[in-house]
Design a protein around this motif. Structure first.
Motif, PDB file in Angstrom:
ATOM      1  N   UNK A   1       0.803  -1.227   0.000  1.00  0.00           N
ATOM      2  CA  UNK A   1       0.000   0.000   0.000  1.00  0.00           C
ATOM      3  C   UNK A   1       0.834   1.274   0.000  1.00  0.00           C
ATOM      4  N   UNK A   2       2.054   1.229   0.513  1.00  0.00           N
ATOM      5  CA  UNK A   2       2.830   2.451   0.743  1.00  0.00           C
ATOM      6  C   UNK A   2       3.093   3.251  -0.534  1.00  0.00           C
ATOM      7  N   UNK A   3       3.632   2.608  -1.564  1.00  0.00           N
ATOM      8  CA  UNK A   3       3.974   3.324  -2.793  1.00  0.00           C
ATOM      9  C   UNK A   3       2.742   3.915  -3.484  1.00  0.00           C
ATOM     10  N   UNK A   4       1.644   3.163  -3.649  1.00  0.00           N
ATOM     11  CA  UNK A   4       0.456   3.758  -4.267  1.00  0.00           C
ATOM     12  C   UNK A   4      -0.090   4.963  -3.502  1.00  0.00           C
ATOM     13  N   UNK A   5      -0.090   4.896  -2.177  1.00  0.00           N
ATOM     14  CA  UNK A   5      -0.566   6.028  -1.373  1.00  0.00           C
ATOM     15  C   UNK A   5       0.257   7.274  -1.688  1.00  0.00           C
ATOM     16  N   UNK A   6       1.573   7.113  -1.704  1.00  0.00           N
ATOM     17  CA  UNK A   6       2.461   8.246  -1.944  1.00  0.00           C
ATOM     18  C   UNK A   6       2.318   8.789  -3.373  1.00  0.00           C
ATOM     19  N   UNK A   7       2.269   7.888  -4.350  1.00  0.00           N
ATOM     20  CA  UNK A   7       2.217   8.312  -5.747  1.00  0.00           C
ATOM     21  C   UNK A   7       0.867   8.940  -6.103  1.00  0.00           C
ATOM     22  N   UNK A   8      -0.212   8.353  -5.630  1.00  0.00           N
ATOM     23  CA  UNK A   8      -1.539   8.910  -5.929  1.00  0.00           C
ATOM     24  C   UNK A   8      -1.687  10.288  -5.294  1.00  0.00           C
ATOM     25  N   UNK A   9      -1.226  10.437  -4.057  1.00  0.00           N
ATOM     26  CA  UNK A   9      -1.300  11.744  -3.396  1.00  0.00           C
ATOM     27  C   UNK A   9      -0.455  12.781  -4.142  1.00  0.00           C
ATOM     28  N   UNK A  10       0.707  12.374  -4.616  1.00  0.00           N
ATOM     29  CA  UNK A  10       1.558  13.293  -5.390  1.00  0.00           C
ATOM     30  C   UNK A  10       0.845  13.758  -6.647  1.00  0.00           C
ATOM     31  N   UNK A  11       0.206  12.825  -7.335  1.00  0.00           N
ATOM     32  CA  UNK A  11      -0.494  13.163  -8.580  1.00  0.00           C
ATOM     33  C   UNK A  11      -1.693  14.062  -8.313  1.00  0.00           C
ATOM     34  N   UNK A  12      -2.523  13.678  -7.361  1.00  0.00           N
ATOM     35  CA  UNK A  12      -3.748  14.432  -7.075  1.00  0.00           C
ATOM     36  C   UNK A  12      -3.417  15.835  -6.560  1.00  0.00           C
ATOM     37  N   UNK A  13      -2.458  15.933  -5.635  1.00  0.00           N
ATOM     38  CA  UNK A  13      -2.092  17.236  -5.080  1.00  0.00           C
ATOM     39  C   UNK A  13      -1.491  18.130  -6.158  1.00  0.00           C
ATOM     40  N   UNK A  14      -0.667  17.559  -7.022  1.00  0.00           N
ATOM     41  CA  UNK A  14      -0.065  18.342  -8.094  1.00  0.00           C
ATOM     42  C   UNK A  14      -1.090  18.864  -9.085  1.00  0.00           C
ATOM     43  N   UNK A  15      -2.136  18.098  -9.343  1.00  0.00           N
ATOM     44  CA  UNK A  15      -3.167  18.516 -10.296  1.00  0.00           C
ATOM     45  C   UNK A  15      -3.984  19.709  -9.793  1.00  0.00           C
ATOM     46  N   UNK A  16      -3.931  19.987  -8.505  1.00  0.00           N
ATOM     47  CA  UNK A  16      -4.679  21.112  -7.947  1.00  0.00           C
ATOM     48  C   UNK A  16      -3.928  22.435  -8.073  1.00  0.00           C
ATOM     49  N   UNK A  17      -2.703  22.383  -8.549  1.00  0.00           N
ATOM     50  CA  UNK A  17      -1.922  23.618  -8.715  1.00  0.00           C
ATOM     51  C   UNK A  17      -2.472  24.436  -9.880  1.00  0.00           C
ATOM     52  N   UNK A  18      -2.442  25.746  -9.706  1.00  0.00           N
ATOM     53  CA  UNK A  18      -2.845  26.664 -10.768  1.00  0.00           C
ATOM     54  C   UNK A  18      -1.856  27.834 -10.805  1.00  0.00           C
TER      55      UNK A  18
END
Length: 224
Positions: free
Chosen positions: A16-33
């Motif tokens: 579970x560790x790697x998916x949690x980290x990678x998904x959060x990185x992707x989702x958080x990055x997509x919120x940047x404007x």
């Protein structure tokens, strides 16, 4: 291998560790404007910064991460999952000075993830940098050291995978601190330094579950 209950839980934590980290990185990055987040030019730490503004004297850039709580919570969860996986598979992977030293250094690296999450770079830079050192310095040395586990240990079964992960992570660490992107950007190079440990743990957990039954005596493996 027929993992016992503790071993199964540890393996699940690692998966579970790697998916949690990678998904959060992707989702958080997509919120940047304005600007958008770039995995090539932005550091991982930029995702967890609490405040908006120009950051970093070495590579000045405007950082504004609206969903920083998501990234910091996920990084803390990654720390807990990696640490739990290590502790719950502690005896299973083998014994001896090399294995225990590698496990200890990797456990310190999980503390680095926790520090990075609890102390974002723009809140307490010193503790955040200490966390980065534990991850990319001690942790990656531990990962490489794990590749030299004695041949009688379970960990030694995946020596090539572990050595490849350790060498990749250490090369990424050296190039990141030298601020050399080598075609993928400094931010990309930071990921080369940081991601091998959780990805290795995820792969190792899957391999553990698929290993043919063996007799395991305190980490010493004798195939049936």
């Amino acid at each position: 291998m027929n993992l016992n209950r503790i071993g199964r839980i540890g393996a699940l934590c690692w998966v579970a560790a790697a998916p949690v980290f990678l998904v959060a990185s992707l989702v958080t990055g997509l919120r940047w404007r304005q600007p958008t987040y770039s995995w090539a030019t932005n550091n991982i730490s930029d995702l967890g910064n609490v405040h908006c503004g120009v950051w970093d004297t070495t590579r000045p850039r405007y950082v504004c991460s609206p969903w920083h709580p998501v990234m910091n919570a996920a990084t803390l969860a990654t720390a807990v999952l990696l640490a739990a996986g290590l502790l719950l598979t502690w005896r299973l992977l083998g014994r001896g000075v090399v294995v225990r030293s590698a496990q200890t250094l990797l456990l310190l690296a999980t503390g680095g993830y926790a520090l990075a999450a609890l102390y974002p770079a723009d809140v307490d830079e010193n503790l955040h940098v200490l966390g980065a050192f534990l991850i990319m310095g001690l942790g990656n040395v531990g990962l490489l050291l794990a590749g030299f586990a004695p041949g009688t240990t379970l960990l030694a079964r995946w020596r090539r995978l572990t050595l490849a992960a350790g060498l990749t992570a250490l090369a990424g660490t050296v190039l990141f601190f030298a601020q050399q992107g080598v075609g993928i950007g400094v931010g990309g190079m930071e990921r080369v330094a940081v991601l091998p440990f959780p990805l290795w743990a995820c792969c190792l957990a899957v391999l553990l579950a698929e290993t043919p039954p063996s007799r395991v005596d305190h980490g010493v493996v004798v195939p049936l």
